[in-house]
Design an enzyme around this catalytic site. Structure first.
Site, PDB file in Angstrom:
ATOM      1  CD  GLU A  93      46.031   1.615  26.259  1.00 28.12           C
ATOM      2  OE1 GLU A  93      45.862   0.689  25.440  1.00 28.12           O
ATOM      3  OE2 GLU A  93      45.188   2.489  26.491  1.00 28.12           O
ATOM      4  CE1 TYR A  98      49.917  11.973  19.473  1.00 29.26           C
ATOM      5  CE2 TYR A  98      47.752  12.274  18.513  1.00 29.26           C
ATOM      6  CZ  TYR A  98      49.089  12.592  18.564  1.00 29.26           C
ATOM      7  OH  TYR A  98      49.590  13.527  17.697  1.00 29.26           O
ATOM      8  CG  HIS A 130      47.907   4.447  21.877  1.00 30.69           C
ATOM      9  ND1 HIS A 130      46.658   4.081  22.333  1.00 30.69           N
ATOM     10  CD2 HIS A 130      48.747   3.465  22.303  1.00 30.69           C
ATOM     11  CE1 HIS A 130      46.747   2.947  23.000  1.00 30.69           C
ATOM     12  NE2 HIS A 130      48.008   2.554  23.009  1.00 30.69           N
ATOM     13  CG  HIS A 171      33.080   2.507  17.496  1.00 32.22           C
ATOM     14  ND1 HIS A 171      32.336   3.611  17.169  1.00 32.22           N
ATOM     15  CD2 HIS A 171      34.212   2.968  18.076  1.00 32.22           C
ATOM     16  CE1 HIS A 171      32.998   4.704  17.525  1.00 32.22           C
ATOM     17  NE2 HIS A 171      34.148   4.334  18.070  1.00 32.22           N
ATOM     18  CG  ASP A 203      32.426  -2.132  14.915  1.00 31.09           C
ATOM     19  OD1 ASP A 203      32.920  -1.116  14.380  1.00 31.09           O
ATOM     20  OD2 ASP A 203      32.522  -2.368  16.129  1.00 31.09           O
ATOM     21  NE  ARG A 259      36.188   0.012   5.688  1.00 29.96           N
ATOM     22  CZ  ARG A 259      34.903  -0.261   5.900  1.00 29.96           C
ATOM     23  NH1 ARG A 259      34.264  -1.088   5.102  1.00 29.96           N
ATOM     24  NH2 ARG A 259      34.252   0.293   6.911  1.00 29.96           N
ATOM     25  CD  GLN A 302      37.224   0.720  24.594  1.00 31.64           C
ATOM     26  OE1 GLN A 302      38.033   0.603  25.512  1.00 31.64           O
ATOM     27  NE2 GLN A 302      37.197   1.782  23.807  1.00 31.64           N
TER      28      GLN A 302
HETATM   29  C1  LIG Z   1      42.980  -0.393  22.264  1.00 27.99           C
HETATM   30  C2  LIG Z   1      42.429   1.011  22.128  1.00 27.99           C
HETATM   31  C3  LIG Z   1      43.279   2.097  22.319  1.00 27.99           C
HETATM   32  C4  LIG Z   1      42.800   3.415  22.173  1.00 27.99           C
HETATM   33  N1  LIG Z   1      43.665   4.458  22.370  1.00 27.99           N
HETATM   34  C5  LIG Z   1      43.237   5.726  22.183  1.00 27.99           C
HETATM   35  C6  LIG Z   1      44.137   6.835  22.312  1.00 27.99           C
HETATM   36  O1  LIG Z   1      45.320   6.674  22.628  1.00 27.99           O
HETATM   37  N2  LIG Z   1      43.658   8.087  22.083  1.00 27.99           N
HETATM   38  C7  LIG Z   1      42.360   8.306  21.726  1.00 27.99           C
HETATM   39  O2  LIG Z   1      41.987   9.469  21.531  1.00 27.99           O
HETATM   40  N3  LIG Z   1      41.467   7.282  21.601  1.00 27.99           N
HETATM   41  C8  LIG Z   1      41.884   5.995  21.822  1.00 27.99           C
HETATM   42  N4  LIG Z   1      40.993   4.946  21.691  1.00 27.99           N
HETATM   43  C9  LIG Z   1      39.582   5.232  21.398  1.00 27.99           C
HETATM   44  C10 LIG Z   1      39.287   5.339  19.893  1.00 27.99           C
HETATM   45  O3  LIG Z   1      39.971   6.456  19.355  1.00 27.99           O
HETATM   46  C11 LIG Z   1      37.775   5.490  19.732  1.00 27.99           C
HETATM   47  O4  LIG Z   1      37.148   4.295  20.094  1.00 27.99           O
HETATM   48  C12 LIG Z   1      37.289   5.986  18.389  1.00 27.99           C
HETATM   49  O5  LIG Z   1      35.908   6.342  18.530  1.00 27.99           O
HETATM   50  C13 LIG Z   1      37.343   4.978  17.245  1.00 27.99           C
HETATM   51  O6  LIG Z   1      38.622   4.738  16.853  1.00 27.99           O
HETATM   52  P1  LIG Z   1      38.941   3.544  15.801  1.00 27.99           P
HETATM   53  O7  LIG Z   1      40.382   3.584  15.551  1.00 27.99           O
HETATM   54  O8  LIG Z   1      38.336   2.285  16.272  1.00 27.99           O
HETATM   55  O9  LIG Z   1      38.113   4.083  14.535  1.00 27.99           O
HETATM   56  P2  LIG Z   1      37.666   3.434  13.098  1.00 27.99           P
HETATM   57  O10 LIG Z   1      38.243   2.036  13.048  1.00 27.99           O
HETATM   58  O11 LIG Z   1      38.086   4.369  12.080  1.00 27.99           O
HETATM   59  O12 LIG Z   1      36.156   3.280  13.241  1.00 27.99           O
HETATM   60  C14 LIG Z   1      35.297   4.002  14.078  1.00 27.99           C
HETATM   61  C15 LIG Z   1      33.856   3.705  13.752  1.00 27.99           C
HETATM   62  O13 LIG Z   1      33.499   4.313  12.528  1.00 27.99           O
HETATM   63  C16 LIG Z   1      33.031   3.333  11.609  1.00 27.99           C
HETATM   64  N5  LIG Z   1      33.682   3.577  10.307  1.00 27.99           N
HETATM   65  C17 LIG Z   1      34.987   3.879  10.084  1.00 27.99           C
HETATM   66  N6  LIG Z   1      35.216   4.029   8.760  1.00 27.99           N
HETATM   67  C18 LIG Z   1      34.036   3.817   8.160  1.00 27.99           C
HETATM   68  C19 LIG Z   1      33.618   3.826   6.807  1.00 27.99           C
HETATM   69  N7  LIG Z   1      34.467   4.088   5.799  1.00 27.99           N
HETATM   70  N8  LIG Z   1      32.317   3.579   6.554  1.00 27.99           N
HETATM   71  C20 LIG Z   1      31.466   3.304   7.544  1.00 27.99           C
HETATM   72  N9  LIG Z   1      31.802   3.280   8.847  1.00 27.99           N
HETATM   73  C21 LIG Z   1      33.057   3.534   9.147  1.00 27.99           C
HETATM   74  C22 LIG Z   1      33.506   2.002  12.153  1.00 27.99           C
HETATM   75  O14 LIG Z   1      32.642   0.944  11.813  1.00 27.99           O
HETATM   76  C23 LIG Z   1      33.520   2.237  13.614  1.00 27.99           C
HETATM   77  O15 LIG Z   1      32.239   2.030  14.095  1.00 27.99           O
HETATM   78  C24 LIG Z   1      41.432   3.635  21.856  1.00 27.99           C
HETATM   79  C25 LIG Z   1      40.566   2.532  21.690  1.00 27.99           C
HETATM   80  C26 LIG Z   1      41.051   1.227  21.838  1.00 27.99           C
HETATM   81  C27 LIG Z   1      40.123   0.072  21.675  1.00 27.99           C
END
Ligand SMILES: Cc1cc2nc3c(=O)[nH]c(=O)nc-3n(C[C@H](O)[C@H](O)[C@H](O)COP(=O)(O)OP(=O)(O)OC[C@H]3O[C@@H](n4cnc5c(N)ncnc54)[C@H](O)[C@@H]3O)c2cc1C
Length: 312
Positions: free
Chosen positions: A32, A64, A92, A165, A174, A180, A192
């Site tokens: 990455e 991103y 991303h 998370h 989580d 989903r 992470q």
């Molecule tokens: C490999 C990796 C790469 C990353 N790259 C970037 C990047 O390029 N740019 C950046 O800005 N960030 C990046 N991040 C960070 C990421 O954007 C954050 O961790 C963010 O807070 C959560 O993103 P997610 O896609 O996991 O969110 P989601 O999967 O949408 O979930 C986030 C949290 O909300 C909860 N949640 C989601 N939907 C619901 C629902 N319907 N009901 C109840 N709870 C819900 C989930 O349980 C989870 O705890 C990266 C993280 C990782 C692990």
């Protein structure tokens, strides 16, 4: 807190681990990068890319910036990789502060540029505020995955959290969320960063028990600066073990020794994951090649072609 049983299990697993000499090199890696801000950083990124490219990564991904702040730079970096290298790039993409229409337009531009792999993320609100979805946007990563699939048959990676998370009520919620994202069309998860091999292996087993059979790649962050890492770890809920803090004690003025310690710690983490059956590793390179290269080498990976000329 680790229970006595956990510690015993970990000790047994470590004792049964292969030595570095026994590692077969039968691993797959991905790297990455973040999009560079200045010309100097750009030169460093391409030098890093060309050093790691001969290790034949399965893909390389480009982050991103918060709130889409690097939209153009991410696109330019990913598009250049797609054009100049046989290594498939992954872009991303986050939901933060953008409407569906805007995000869909970015995704279509990637497809048109030949980019087939997206790392689909919710993202975080800049400044550490609690997350709120854009009124016309995707509410979370699962919705984004479904939206991307409706645009084109992208290969989609999503994020996973071995230590849960911070926004999640509990590990099960989580995992349900991760499920989903797979149900919406994701093909793999990248975790992470974490420092306890058992945390990852337990999470992998819990995911399998929840019916998730897609690959979950451990995200490996080679650490040579604990205070910088602590800031990132606090934001994403990763715990930094006390032994790790103390092992770097007294090395502030010894950057070369810090690098050696960093490589040793990360290689040991990977060795234990390998012993637990892990064969695919994702490295957070921070746009530096040496640590990731050294760890891959210790895991038995060798270049498949001579290293290219360093970027000018
Ligand atoms: C490999 C990796 C790469 C990353 N790259 C970037 C990047 O390029 N740019 C950046 O800005 N960030 C990046 N991040 C960070 C990421 O954007 C954050 O961790 C963010 O807070 C959560 O993103 P997610 O896609 O996991 O969110 P989601 O999967 O949408 O979930 C986030 C949290 O909300 C909860 N949640 C989601 N939907 C619901 C629902 N319907 N009901 C109840 N709870 C819900 C989930 O349980 C989870 O705890 C990266 C993280 C990782 C692990």
């Amino acid at each position: 807190m680790t229970s006595t049983l956990d510690s015993l299990a970990e000790a047994r697993r470590a004792a049964a681990s292969p030595l570095f000499a026994d590692l077969a090199g039968d691993i797959g890696v991905s790297f990455e990068f973040f999009p560079p801000k200045t010309e100097k950083m750009e030169a460093q990124l391409w030098e890093t890319f060309h050093t790691l490219e001969p290790l034949a990564p399965r893909f390389v991904s480009v982050t991103y910036g918060a709130g889409g702040s690097t939209r153009e730079r991410t696109h330019a970096t990913v598009a250049r990789i797609a054009k100049e290298s046989p290594v498939p790039p992954a872009a991303h993409l986050t939901c933060v502060e953008a409407s569906r229409e805007e995000i869909d337009a970015v995704a279509r531009a990637y497809w048109d540029a030949g980019v087939r792999h997206i790392v689909a993320l919710r993202g975080d609100v800049p400044g550490g505020e609690p997350y709120r979805a854009h009124p016309d946007g995707y509410a979370n990563a699962a919705e984004l995955v479904a939206g991307l699939k409706a645009i084109a048959p992208f290969d989609i990676s999503v994020a996973a959290y071995p230590e849960t998370h911070p926004d999640s009520d509990c590990p099960q919620a989580d995992l349900d969320n991760l499920k989903r994202k797979f149900d919406a069309g994701a093909t793999r998860a990248i975790t992470q960063f974490f420092f306890s091999p058992d945390a990852f292996l337990r999470f992998r087993d819990a995911a399998a028990a929840a019916g998730i059979d897609a690959p979950i790649l451990p995200g490996i962050l080679p650490v040579s600066n604990v205070s910088q890492t602590r800031r990132m770890a606090d934001m994403c809920g990763t715990s930094i073990p006390a032994w790790m803090v103390s092992i770097f004690d007294g090395l502030d003025d010894h950057p070369a020794a810090r690098q050696l310690v960093a490589a040793t710690i990360a290689a040991e983490l990977c060795r234990r994951l390998y012993a637990g059956g892990v064969r695919d590793f994702h490295f957070y390179t921070l746009n530096r090649a040496e640590l990731s290269y050294a760890i891959c080498h210790m895991l038995g990976l060798r270049p498949t072609a001579p290293a290219k000329e360093k970027a000018a």
